[in-house]
Structures are given as structure tokens and as C-alpha cells.
Design an enzyme around this catalytic site. Structure first.
Site, PDB file in Angstrom:
ATOM      1  N   ARG A  44     -35.440  35.022  74.369  1.00  0.00           N
ATOM      2  CA  ARG A  44     -35.126  33.632  74.174  1.00  0.00           C
ATOM      3  C   ARG A  44     -33.769  33.420  73.514  1.00  0.00           C
ATOM      4  NH1 ARG A  44     -40.562  32.680  71.002  1.00  0.00           N
ATOM      5  NH2 ARG A  44     -40.311  34.905  70.765  1.00  0.00           N
ATOM      6  N   GLY A  45     -33.227  34.499  72.918  1.00  0.00           N
ATOM      7  CA  GLY A  45     -32.046  34.367  72.061  1.00  0.00           C
ATOM      8  C   GLY A  45     -30.819  33.722  72.670  1.00  0.00           C
ATOM      9  N   ASP A 104     -26.464  44.672  69.359  1.00  0.00           N
ATOM     10  CA  ASP A 104     -26.610  45.327  68.060  1.00  0.00           C
ATOM     11  C   ASP A 104     -26.637  46.838  68.329  1.00  0.00           C
ATOM     12  OD1 ASP A 104     -27.265  45.500  65.313  1.00  0.00           O
ATOM     13  OD2 ASP A 104     -29.397  45.378  65.721  1.00  0.00           O
ATOM     14  N   THR A 108     -31.007  47.033  74.224  1.00  0.00           N
ATOM     15  CA  THR A 108     -31.508  45.978  75.114  1.00  0.00           C
ATOM     16  C   THR A 108     -30.592  45.828  76.325  1.00  0.00           C
ATOM     17  OG1 THR A 108     -32.444  44.799  73.227  1.00  0.00           O
ATOM     18  CG2 THR A 108     -32.128  43.521  75.255  1.00  0.00           C
ATOM     19  N   LYS A 132     -22.060  43.432  67.287  1.00  0.00           N
ATOM     20  CA  LYS A 132     -22.061  44.194  66.027  1.00  0.00           C
ATOM     21  C   LYS A 132     -21.833  45.657  66.384  1.00  0.00           C
ATOM     22  CE  LYS A 132     -26.063  42.343  64.094  1.00  0.00           C
ATOM     23  NZ  LYS A 132     -27.213  42.314  63.151  1.00  0.00           N
ATOM     24  N   ARG A 166     -33.466  28.944  65.180  1.00  0.00           N
ATOM     25  CA  ARG A 166     -32.750  28.915  66.462  1.00  0.00           C
ATOM     26  C   ARG A 166     -32.005  27.589  66.653  1.00  0.00           C
ATOM     27  NH1 ARG A 166     -34.601  33.283  69.672  1.00  0.00           N
ATOM     28  NH2 ARG A 166     -36.773  33.842  69.359  1.00  0.00           N
TER      29      ARG A 166
END
Ligand code: IMP
Ligand code: MG
Length: 180
Positions: A44-45, A104, A108, A132, A166
Site C-alpha cells: 500500500r505504501g 531499504d 522487495t 536508503k 499514511r
């Protein structure tokens, strides 16, 4: 808690995000002007970033969604990335751009790119709002990146901490006090 009264360390303000997304949209429009662009938003990010990004793109674009999951601690991934809702339809002939909120460890994005490559797109690239790079577990450089940030856990503008934040319109560094 009254979020109006919170004072957070803002890493990317609304103005920073807005102007960077306009630049990214212009760059992507130029790079894909003779191609068949398909944007795949990782839920969902990336839902807020992607919604703004596609409105800064001025060429035809097909938009799809995908959901991944990786069980881990609150602040980092376990490394077991799983596709829980796959993209619908064929990718053949499309130039795919995978959009996520943040890279990160990169596990993913690495997993998603490999998963989608097996569907034979014409090309495949990645676009993230935040990077990051200090926390990589696999080597990966996003093809398009909004901001490179230091090693801090962040929330806002689509990114969550627990199930919250969010909806905050900028990106801020989470502190212990934000624990719900
Ligand atoms: P990676 O697989 O370690 O690169 O992590 C990618 C996913 O972890 C992102 O899509 C986010 O959902 C989540 N994530 C990583 N860092 C943060 C952060 O600082 N705040 C919120 N979510 C994060
Ligand atoms: Mg995510």
C-alpha cells in the site's frame, strides 16, 4: 492524539515532494515518449506517491497495482517477500515502471523485478520516492529516485508506522513517541 499539534522532524516537505515529482514526471514522460508505458504501483505504501506521479506524466500510461508482503519486525523486512496480489493481465509489449514508496534493504524491489521479468515485458525499471542506500541487503540502484535519505525510519505521504501516518502530507522521521 491531535496530529495537527505534533512537531516532527520533516525530511521532505510538501513543497519538496511536489517539485521533485514534477521533475520525475517530466523525465519519465521524455524517456518513455516512444514506448508503451505501464506503471505498476506497489500497495500500500506507494499509493499516494504513485497517484501524484502519474498526474505529472503527460504521455499515455496504463496503471496497474500489486501487493507484496514480507513478515519482519516493525522496522525491517524478514527477507521473505511474497506477492499477495499479482498484477492483472499480460505485460508483453509493455515498458514497465515499478513504483514503490521506499527502497531499504531492496529485497522487495529485487523480488518484484524478478517476478515481473518472468512475464516478458519489453523493459522493466524502478521508481521510488525515497532511497536508503545505507541499508542494502541486495545490490540495487533505483532507476528513478525522489530523495536519498539517511538511515532513519520514516512515515507520512503513504508510508506507515504501525497502521498509521499514511495520511500525513509530508515525510517525517519517526520517534518513540509516535508509537501507537
Ligand atoms: P525493503 O524490501 O527492505 O527495501 O523495504 C521495502 C518496504 O519496506 C517498503 O516498500 C516499505 O513498505 C517498507 N519500509 C522500509 N523502510 C521504511 C520506512 O522507513 N518507513 C516505512 N516503511 C518502510
Ligand atoms: Mg512497501
Amino acid at each position: 492524539m491531535d496530529i495537527e499539534k505534533k512537531v516532527w522532524e520533516v525530511l521532505c516537505s510538501e513543497e519538496d515532494i511536489d517539485s521533485r515529482i514534477k521533475e520525475l514526471g517530466a523525465q519519465i514522460s521524455e524517456d518513455y515518449k516512444d514506448k508503451k508505458l505501464m506503471v505498476i504501483s506497489l500497495l500500500r505504501g506507494s499509493f499516494i506517491f504513485c497517484a501524484d506521479l502519474v498526474r505529472a506524466i503527460n504521455i499515455p500510461v496504463k496503471i496497474e497495482f500489486m501487493t507484496t508482503q514480507s513478515y519482519g519486525s516493525e522496522f525491517s523486512t524478514s527477507g521473505n517477500v511474497e506477492v499477495v496480489s499479482d498484477v492483472k493481465g499480460s505485460l508483453e509489449g509493455y515498458d514497465v515502471l515499478v513504483v514503490d514508496d521506499i527502497t531499504d534493504s531492496a529485497l522487495t524491489m529485487h523480488h518484484v523485478l524478478n517476478h515481473l521479468k518472468s512475464k516478458n515485458p519489453n523493459s522493466i525499471k524502478s521508481c521510488v520516492l525515497l532511497d536508503k542506500p545505507s541499508r542494502r541487503k541486495v545490490e540495487l540502484v533505483p532507476d528513478y529516485c525522489g530523495f536519498t535519505i539517511e538511515d532513519k525510519f520514516v512515515a507520512g505521504y503513504g508510508l506507515n508506522y504501525g497502521d498509521y501516518y499514511r495520511n500525513i502530507p509530508y515525510v517525517f522521521a519517526v520517534t518513540d513517541e509516535d508509537r501507537k
